[in-house]
Design an enzyme around this catalytic site. Structure first.
Site, PDB file in Angstrom:
ATOM      1  N   LYS A  40       0.815  -1.213   0.000  1.00  0.00           N
ATOM      2  CA  LYS A  40       0.000   0.000   0.000  1.00  0.00           C
ATOM      3  C   LYS A  40       0.854   1.271   0.000  1.00  0.00           C
ATOM      4  O   LYS A  40       0.492   2.242  -0.647  1.00  0.00           O
ATOM      5  CB  LYS A  40      -0.965  -0.013   1.180  1.00  0.00           C
ATOM      6  CG  LYS A  40      -0.275   0.375   2.413  1.00  0.00           C
ATOM      7  CD  LYS A  40      -1.080   0.539   3.628  1.00  0.00           C
ATOM      8  CE  LYS A  40      -0.029   0.895   4.675  1.00  0.00           C
ATOM      9  NZ  LYS A  40      -0.444   0.856   6.012  1.00  0.00           N
ATOM     10  N   THR A  41       1.992   1.252   0.696  1.00  0.00           N
ATOM     11  CA  THR A  41       2.823   2.464   0.732  1.00  0.00           C
ATOM     12  C   THR A  41       3.262   2.827  -0.679  1.00  0.00           C
ATOM     13  O   THR A  41       3.224   3.983  -1.084  1.00  0.00           O
ATOM     14  CB  THR A  41       4.064   2.236   1.611  1.00  0.00           C
ATOM     15  OG1 THR A  41       3.650   1.635   2.832  1.00  0.00           O
ATOM     16  CG2 THR A  41       4.752   3.543   1.922  1.00  0.00           C
ATOM     17  N   ASP A 212      -3.637   7.447   5.826  1.00  0.00           N
ATOM     18  CA  ASP A 212      -3.089   6.098   5.999  1.00  0.00           C
ATOM     19  C   ASP A 212      -3.655   5.492   7.294  1.00  0.00           C
ATOM     20  O   ASP A 212      -4.036   6.236   8.197  1.00  0.00           O
ATOM     21  CB  ASP A 212      -1.563   6.219   6.094  1.00  0.00           C
ATOM     22  CG  ASP A 212      -0.883   4.875   5.946  1.00  0.00           C
ATOM     23  OD1 ASP A 212      -1.540   3.930   5.491  1.00  0.00           O
ATOM     24  OD2 ASP A 212       0.308   4.782   6.285  1.00  0.00           O
ATOM     25  N   GLU A 213      -3.699   4.178   7.398  1.00  0.00           N
ATOM     26  CA  GLU A 213      -4.177   3.491   8.607  1.00  0.00           C
ATOM     27  C   GLU A 213      -5.554   4.010   9.042  1.00  0.00           C
ATOM     28  O   GLU A 213      -5.773   4.301  10.212  1.00  0.00           O
ATOM     29  CB  GLU A 213      -3.191   3.668   9.771  1.00  0.00           C
ATOM     30  CG  GLU A 213      -1.741   3.377   9.443  1.00  0.00           C
ATOM     31  CD  GLU A 213      -1.383   1.898   9.467  1.00  0.00           C
ATOM     32  OE1 GLU A 213      -2.317   1.052   9.536  1.00  0.00           O
ATOM     33  OE2 GLU A 213      -0.194   1.579   9.377  1.00  0.00           O
ATOM     34  N   ARG A 590       4.294  -9.070  10.306  1.00  0.00           N
ATOM     35  CA  ARG A 590       5.478  -8.225  10.092  1.00  0.00           C
ATOM     36  C   ARG A 590       6.627  -9.037   9.516  1.00  0.00           C
ATOM     37  O   ARG A 590       7.597  -8.492   9.009  1.00  0.00           O
ATOM     38  CB  ARG A 590       5.978  -7.590  11.401  1.00  0.00           C
ATOM     39  CG  ARG A 590       5.021  -6.691  12.168  1.00  0.00           C
ATOM     40  CD  ARG A 590       4.428  -5.623  11.330  1.00  0.00           C
ATOM     41  NE  ARG A 590       3.129  -6.040  10.803  1.00  0.00           N
ATOM     42  CZ  ARG A 590       2.500  -5.419   9.831  1.00  0.00           C
ATOM     43  NH1 ARG A 590       3.034  -4.373   9.257  1.00  0.00           N
ATOM     44  NH2 ARG A 590       1.327  -5.839   9.401  1.00  0.00           N
TER      45      ARG A 590
END
Length: 630
Positions: A40-41, A212-213, A590
DNA sequence: TTTGCACGGGTTTTT
DNA sequence: CCCGTGCAAA
């Protein structure tokens, strides 16, 4: 120019069809449901690049994130793509920026102080005494949470005394010209509602907004964004309901789930291909998150390789657990892996202690992310309080903290008389000099010493560098003598103060013409992940909450025991357990290549040795993905 | 009125 | 195990 277009084109070509659809979105609302590791980034950066390429001015684009690290990352990626700078800021810094420009509409002055949790608690303690007397039995924790909930648009406690305390708190904060963290969002929303011109100004200033988030936004952040996005509705939000881990801070995934209703005609985009983890890790994570009943169906898939099994380690004690991790890391490091490719996640901050001991013993360099940060240390806050009082003489909490520090014989009674005199004569508490009541010789001495220091600091602030001001705050107050008296053996606090001077120097070097107020604001808004520096060969340790948005080759997720992870306080309801499970899911996802999960059978809690059982979450990982490790 | 010492009570997660 | 609070001496 040609070259940057080329880079953008290349990045764009590398995207999958769904990602391209997101990157090509121009005007109107869009919601991107982006699973863990779905790139997504990258998509957000390319999308900004495309906007700019199509002629949108870079200063018209505003990106909002939760941490400075995420903000900087996004800024850098866009810069690399199109060679331009866009404004990417955390919610709280943007709130502060807006308030610095426009808070006078709300009756505050622009040099307001920002109070952290510690300042707020101290103020509440003092106010509750003022309202209800010495032996007041107000539950300060409840009062704190009422205040926070009220400012975040949530229904809170309705007890009379708490409400009174809340009212007084708000009045005093205004009088002291101070704002708390919640105010950094709450007050801008108030401003937008009460001053239409101000709202119109900011709406025009940033016609394109990205968030974001989004799953972690609370009611106030929702309002803030909704107002800013205004009538243009060029709002692009990215989030993942499965990674919502801040409901205890008022975050609500309703903001995501209702997006289509709130912004009619919103474009919906699903990013479900994972590019980060091995299939083993991804399948295990999917299996875990599927146990949540309250959930929007989504399944992440990966075309990557199967990868190694997840290693489970049972330790006798927390000591042995830490030793295991340290040993493994030492070994993998010898095999050529960088320390920055590993990470240790735990549920609560206190768990870091044992790991620190073990890493020091094995001489493995490490960084604790979060916990009590540098700027929260007592000696640092003391010195900064001197600076705060010089910057804003109405900062009552700063005054309270340092007026008798080092000890000058100025006790509680004396201080309340000073406060009274200041308020009767309408003089800020940090400016009052001659006192209209008799002083004992000792108080006379102490007061003139205090005033001397403050006046001197004002002088230095006007003529000298920031670093010299910090030096003066330490030396004019004889602070070093004071710490030597308190603890003769430890040099740690002296070293921290030396470090503060260095930081002030560095800050002056990178911020030409920077003001003290800016320095103090930046310090107030540092986020824990800011300390992460991938160029330094160091192992990072952090809570699972802090891991959001990060990725590592090898993840050690430790302390997987019932009552610790899931935490005992979450056993009150199934919703809370589900949030713990999402947190566990965030931790698992992660990892790119390897995952180590560990638990201890015995653990010291409050210094007492307690028997522990392994976490239910371990059993929720299907057997075929796990392997016991020794 | 201030300071120093002993005691008991409480730990999620954070901008 | 660490902190703030409550009580007794200077």
């Amino acid at each position: 120019m040609q070259e940057t277009i080329h880079i953008l084109q290349k990045e764009f070509d590398n995207l999958n069809p769904e990602q391209k659809r997101a990157a090509l979105h121009t005007t109107g609302p869009a919601l991107v449901l982006a699973g863990a590791g779905s790139g997504k980034t990258k998509v957000v950066a390319v999308r900004i690049g495309c906007l700019i390429h199509q002629g949108v001015a870079s200063h018209q684009i505003l990106g909002l994130t939760f941490t400075n690290k995420a903000a900087n990352e996004m800024k850098e990626r866009v810069h690399k793509l199109v060679g331009e700078n866009v404004v990417v800021s955390t919610f709280h810094s943007l709130g502060a920026k807006i308030l610095r420009e426009a808070i006078h509409y709300l009756g505050y002055a622009k040099d307001f102080s920002i109070y952290d949790e510690d300042d707020v608690e101290k103020l509440l303690r003092a106010l509750s005494k003022e309202l209800f007397g010495q032996d007041a039995k107000v539950d300060l924790k409840r009062a704190r949470s009422l205040i926070s909930q009220a400012k975040n648009g949530l229904p809170g406690d309705s007890e009379e005394d708490l409400k009174k305390l809340y009212e007084l708190y708000r009045k005093k904060m205004k009088e002291f010209n101070a704002v708390d963290f919640d105010d950094l969002l709450f007050l801008p929303v108030e401003l937008f509602r009460e001053v239409p011109d101000a709202l119109a100004y900011y709406q025009t200033r940033w016609p394109y907004i990205l968030v974001d988030e989004y799953q972690d936004t609370n009611q106030t952040q929702y309002e803030f964004v909704r107002l800013l996005a205004g009538s243009s509705q060029n709002l692009f939000v990215v989030g993942d309901p499965d990674q919502s881990i801040y409901s205890w801070r008022g975050a609500s995934i309703r903001n995501i789930l209702n997006f289509e209703n709130d912004y009619p005609g919103a474009k919906l985009i699903y990013l479900e291909q994972n590019y980060r983890s091995t299939c083993t890790i991804l399948n295990a994570s999917n299996a875990v998150i599927e146990k949540n009943s309250n959930r929007y169906e989504k399944s992440l898939w990966s075309s990557g390789e199967e990868g190694e099994k997840i290693q489970i380690f049972q330790a006798m004690s927390e000591r042995e657990e830490a030793a295991f991790v340290a040993r493994k890391i030492e070994k993998l490091k010898r095999e050529g892996q960088s320390l920055t490719s590993f990470v240790v996640f735990y549920r609560t901050n206190f768990q870091s202690r044992v790991f620190e001991d073990e890493l020091v013993a094995k001489q493995i360099p490490y960084t604790i992310v979060g916990g009590t940060s540098f700027y929260q240390r007592r000696e640092i806050k003391d010195i900064l309080s001197y600076l705060r009082l010089v910057q804003s003489p109405t900062d009552h909490v700063a005054f309270l903290r340092i007026v008798n520090l080092p000890k000058r014989g100025l006790g509680e009674q004396f201080i309340s008389k000073v406060a009274q005199a200041a308020s009767e004569n309408q003089i800020p508490i940090g400016s009052i000099d001659t006192l209209p009541f008799p002083l004992t010789p000792r108080q006379k001495e102490g007061w003139s010493c205090f005033r001397g220091a403050i006046n001197k600091l004002h002088e230095i602030k006007a003529t000298n560098s920031l670093a010299n001001l910090v030096r003066a705050a330490i030396h004019e107050t004889n602070y070093l003598v004071f710490i030597d008296q308190e603890e003769e053996t430890k040099s740690e606090r002296r070293e921290n103060l030396a470090e503060l001077i260095v930081k002030a120097e560095e800050w002056s070097d990178t911020h030409e013409g920077g003001q003290l107020s800016q320095f103090l604001e930046e310090i107030a808004l540092v986020t824990s992940t800011d300390v992460l520096n991938p160029n330094e060969e160091r192992l990072s340790l952090m809570t699972a909450h802090n891991s959001k948005g990060l990725e590592f080759d090898t993840v050690f997720l430790v302390g997987l025991e019932e009552d610790l992870f899931p935490h005992i306080n979450s056993k009150k309801s199934e919703e809370l357990i589900e949030e713990e499970r999402r947190l566990f899911y965030v931790g698992l996802t992660r990892a790119k290549k390897q995952l180590y999960l560990s638990f201890a059978s015995l653990r010291h809690i409050y210094g007492r040795l307690m028997p522990m059982r392994q976490s239910r979450f371990l059993q929720e990982i299907p057997h075929e993905y796990k392997k016991v490790c020794r």
